[in-house]
Design an enzyme around this catalytic site. Structure first.
Site, PDB file in Angstrom:
ATOM      1  N   GLU A  65       0.803  -1.224   0.000  1.00  0.00           N
ATOM      2  CA  GLU A  65       0.000   0.000   0.000  1.00  0.00           C
ATOM      3  C   GLU A  65       0.839   1.278   0.000  1.00  0.00           C
ATOM      4  O   GLU A  65       0.346   2.344  -0.324  1.00  0.00           O
ATOM      5  CB  GLU A  65      -0.923   0.017   1.211  1.00  0.00           C
ATOM      6  CG  GLU A  65      -0.149   0.110   2.518  1.00  0.00           C
ATOM      7  CD  GLU A  65      -1.037   0.138   3.755  1.00  0.00           C
ATOM      8  OE1 GLU A  65      -2.233  -0.075   3.641  1.00  0.00           O
ATOM      9  OE2 GLU A  65      -0.483   0.380   4.845  1.00  0.00           O
ATOM     10  N   ASN A  66       2.102   1.146   0.398  1.00  0.00           N
ATOM     11  CA  ASN A  66       2.932   2.348   0.436  1.00  0.00           C
ATOM     12  C   ASN A  66       3.542   2.688  -0.919  1.00  0.00           C
ATOM     13  O   ASN A  66       4.292   3.653  -1.025  1.00  0.00           O
ATOM     14  CB  ASN A  66       4.034   2.196   1.491  1.00  0.00           C
ATOM     15  CG  ASN A  66       4.993   1.099   1.134  1.00  0.00           C
ATOM     16  OD1 ASN A  66       4.587  -0.043   0.972  1.00  0.00           O
ATOM     17  ND2 ASN A  66       6.254   1.429   0.969  1.00  0.00           N
TER      18      ASN A  66
END
Lengths: 259, 238
Positions: A65-66
Site C-alpha cells: 500500500e505504500n
C-alpha cells in the site's frame, strides 16, 4: 501497516503445537491459494510468512500500500536504501517488473477490485464473513491503516489466524469486536481447519446481487454461512466442533488439510 | 511560480492553530527537515493530517512528542506510543480514517470535488454519523473533502519550476497532498535547473516554496546561484 496481526500471542496450544508450527501450518496452507500471475497484498506478521512457502517458479506479484508492486525479499546489510520500503517500514528488494506509485494509485488497486487476493490476520471472523482485526474497545487501537479498503476491494479475502485465543474460539457466530468490513471474508485458515465462507452473494458480472435480479432462482438461494472444507489430520470433526463457537456445515468434499 | 527559500523562512509562514498536511509513509518520503524546523519554531495547536505519526522523535513523531498537535487526522498511529498515550489522556483529538478514504478525501479537495462515495467502512463504526447512499444495490459512505493551510511534502529531485520527481516508495501521499493545501512547501533532496518532463510526478503548478534538504551544507547564495545560473541555457531535454 495494512493490519495488525491480531492476537497471535499464546506460546503453545493444548494440542502441543508450538507457536512456530502453528504459523508454519497456516502459512503453508495459505500459500496454496495463489496461482501463477496473481497480484496479492499481505498483512503484516503471519500473512507475510506465506511468501516462504510459494513454489519456487510461481510468479506472484506482491503489492504494498505504500507504493510498490513487486515487493521482493527483505533487504539487510549496508546497502539498504531507506527510500524503498514495504508497508511495515522494512527495507526491501524489488522484483523484476516492479513499479512504484503513490497512495492514490495504491488504493485504486486495492479498493477498486484489482488485487486478486489478500491475506490478513484477525481478532475474530464470523459466519457472515465479517472480519474484526483493527480494534479492541478499551485497548489502544493502532488504527486500521489500509485494511478496511483492502478487505472491501480485494477479489478474495483470506483470513489467517490461530483457531483460538486464550482457549476462546476466534471463529464466532457474530463478531462482537468492531468490524473491519462486513461480509467480505471468503476463506478462513487456522492451524486446525479451513472454512469457506458462503457469502450468499451470487453476484453477476456487474457485481449486482443475484437475489436482486430477475435471474434469481431457487438454485441460487442464499444459504450462507461457514462450510468446513479441510481438517488438519491431528484433529477430529468433534474437536473442530468443540473449539469453534460458530455454527458450520461440513462440506460434501471434506478433505485432509495438507500440513 | 515556485519560489526557492530557506527552511526557516518557509516554516515561519506557519502560525499557531494552522492545519498542516505532512507527507511520508513512516519516515519514507517524510519532509524531515521541514518538520524539524516546525518543531524548533514550536508552532502550537496544529491540526495535522498525515498517513501516520511515525516513531517517537522521528519526523512527524516529533510534533506529537513536542505536544504541538491538538487534532490529528490519520490512518495509523501504532508506531508511535506517545500518540496513543496523548489520545487516551484526552490531550490529543484523533480522527482515525481508513487510509484509502483519507487519500481520496484529500484528493477530493485537490480535485474540486464535494466529497467521495466509498464502500470502505460500510457496516463499521467508521460509518457512524455519516450519510450512506445506495446506488445499484451497493452501499457507499459519503466522506467529506479534507483541506489544509499548508502541505509539507518531500521530493527527491525538484526543479526551479516546482516540478517534482521521486525515487522508490517516497512519493506515497506527498503527491496528493500537493494538490489540497493553500500553501505547498516541498523539501528537495536535490534541486535541479529543469527536470526531464517525462520524469515529473507532481506538476510544478501545485508547489509554492522549494527548500533544500541540504541547505545546512550550502551557503544560501551558492544555492540560488546554482539554480538561476544556467536556467535559460538548458532546454527541457526529453
Amino acid at each position: 501497516m495494512v493490519v495488525q496481526e491480531g492476537i497471535m500471542a499464546e506460546t503453545t496450544s493444548k494440542e502441543g503445537l508450538s507457536k512456530e508450527k502453528i504459523r508454519e501450518i497456516i502459512a503453508k496452507r495459505a500459500a496454496k491459494e495463489f496461482k501463477e500471475g496473481d497480484v496479492v497484498t499481505l498483512g503484516i506478521g503471519l500473512p507475510t510468512e506465506v511468501t516462504k512457502y510459494l513454489p519456487e517458479n510461481m510468479n506472484v506479484m506482491f503489492q504494498s500500500e505504500n507504493g510498490l508492486l513487486g515487493v521482493g525479499k527483505d533487504q539487510t546489510g549496508d546497502d539498504t536504501d531507506p527510500r524503498v520500503i514495504n508497508a511495515g517500514g522494512g527495507f526491501v528488494e524489488i522484483k523484476k517488473g516492479a513499479c512504484f506509485y503513490d497512495s492514490q494509485m495504491a488504493f485504486i488497486m486495492m479498493r477498486g477490485g484489482h488485487i486478486d487476493a489478500t491475506v490478513l490476520g484477525a481478532l475474530q471472523a464470523d459466519s457472515e464473513g465479517n472480519l474484526a482485526n483493527w480494534s479492541i474497545p478499551g485497548k489502544f487501537t493502532p488504527g486500521m491503516g489500509g485494511a478496511m479498503d483492502l478487505v472491501v476491494g480485494a477479489k478474495k479475502v483470506i483470513v489467517v489466524m490461530e483457531h483460538t485465543s486464550k482457549g476462546e474460539s476466534k471463529i464466532v457466530e457474530r463478531c462482537n469486536l468492531p468490524l473491519t468490513a462486513s461480509r467480505e471474508v471468503n476463506l478462513i485458515i487456522t492451524e486446525r481447519c479451513v472454512f469457506r465462507v458462503d457469502l450468499g452473494k451470487n453476484t453477476d458480472s456487474t457485481g449486482v446481487l443475484a437475489s436482486k435480479t430477475a435471474e434469481f432462482s431457487e438454485n441460487t438461494a442464499l444459504t450462507g454461512g461457514l462450510i468446513l472444507e479441510e481438517i488438519n489430520p491431528m484433529f477430529s470433526l468433534e474437536d473442530i466442533k468443540a473449539c469453534t463457537s460458530a455454527s458450520f456445515r461440513v462440506s460434501e468434499n471434506l478433505k485432509e488439510m495438507e500440513i | 511560480m515556485a519560489k526557492l527559500t530557506t527552511i526557516k523562512e518557509a516554516i515561519s509562514l506557519i502560525k499557531d492553530s494552522a492545519t498542516v498536511m505532512v507527507g511520508g509513509f513512516l519516515s519514507c518520503g517524510a519532509p524531515d527537515k521541514l518538520i524539524e524546523e516546525l518543531a524548533a519554531q514550536n508552532v502550537k495547536n496544529l491540526t495535522m493530517i498525515s498517513n501516520d505519526t511515525s516513531f517517537p522523535n522521528v519526523d512527524k513523531g516529533k510534533l506529537i512528542v513536542n505536544k504541538q498537535v491538538k487534532k490529528l487526522i490519520t490512518s495509523h498511529i501504532g508506531t508511535n506510543p506517545e500518540t496513543g498515550r496523548q489520545m487516551a489522556a484526552g490531550e490529543l483529538e484523533v480522527e482515525l480514517t481508513p487510509m484509502g478514504s483519507l487519500m481520496e478525501r484529500i484528493r477530493a479537495k485537490g480535485a474540486g470535488l464535494g466529497g467521495v462515495l466509498t464502500p470502505t467502512g460500510i457496516g463499521t463504526t467508521i460509518a457512524d454519523g455519516k450519510k450512506v447512499y445506495e446506488l445499484d444495490n451497493k452501499k457507499y459512505l459519503f466522506e467529506k473533502p479534507i483541506s489544509a493551510d499548508f502541505a509539507l511534502i518531500y521530493g527527491t529531485k525538484v526543479d526551479k519550476f516546482g516540478n517534482i520527481a521521486y525515487f522508490g516508495t517516497t512519493r506515497n501521499c506527498n503527491t496528493v497532498m500537493a494538490t489540497a493545501a493553500d500553501t505547498v512547501i516541498v523539501q528537495a533532496d536535490e534541486i535541479v535547473d529543469c527536470l526531464d518532463p517525462n520524469e515529473v510526478v507532481v506538476p510544478g503548478l501545485f508547489v509554492d516554496y522549494i527548500v533544500s534538504a541540504k541547505e545546512e551544507t550550502l551557503a544560501e547564495k551558492t544555492l540560488e546561484a546554482s539554480v538561476s545560473g544556467e536556467a535559460s541555457s538548458k532546454k527541457a531535454g526529453v
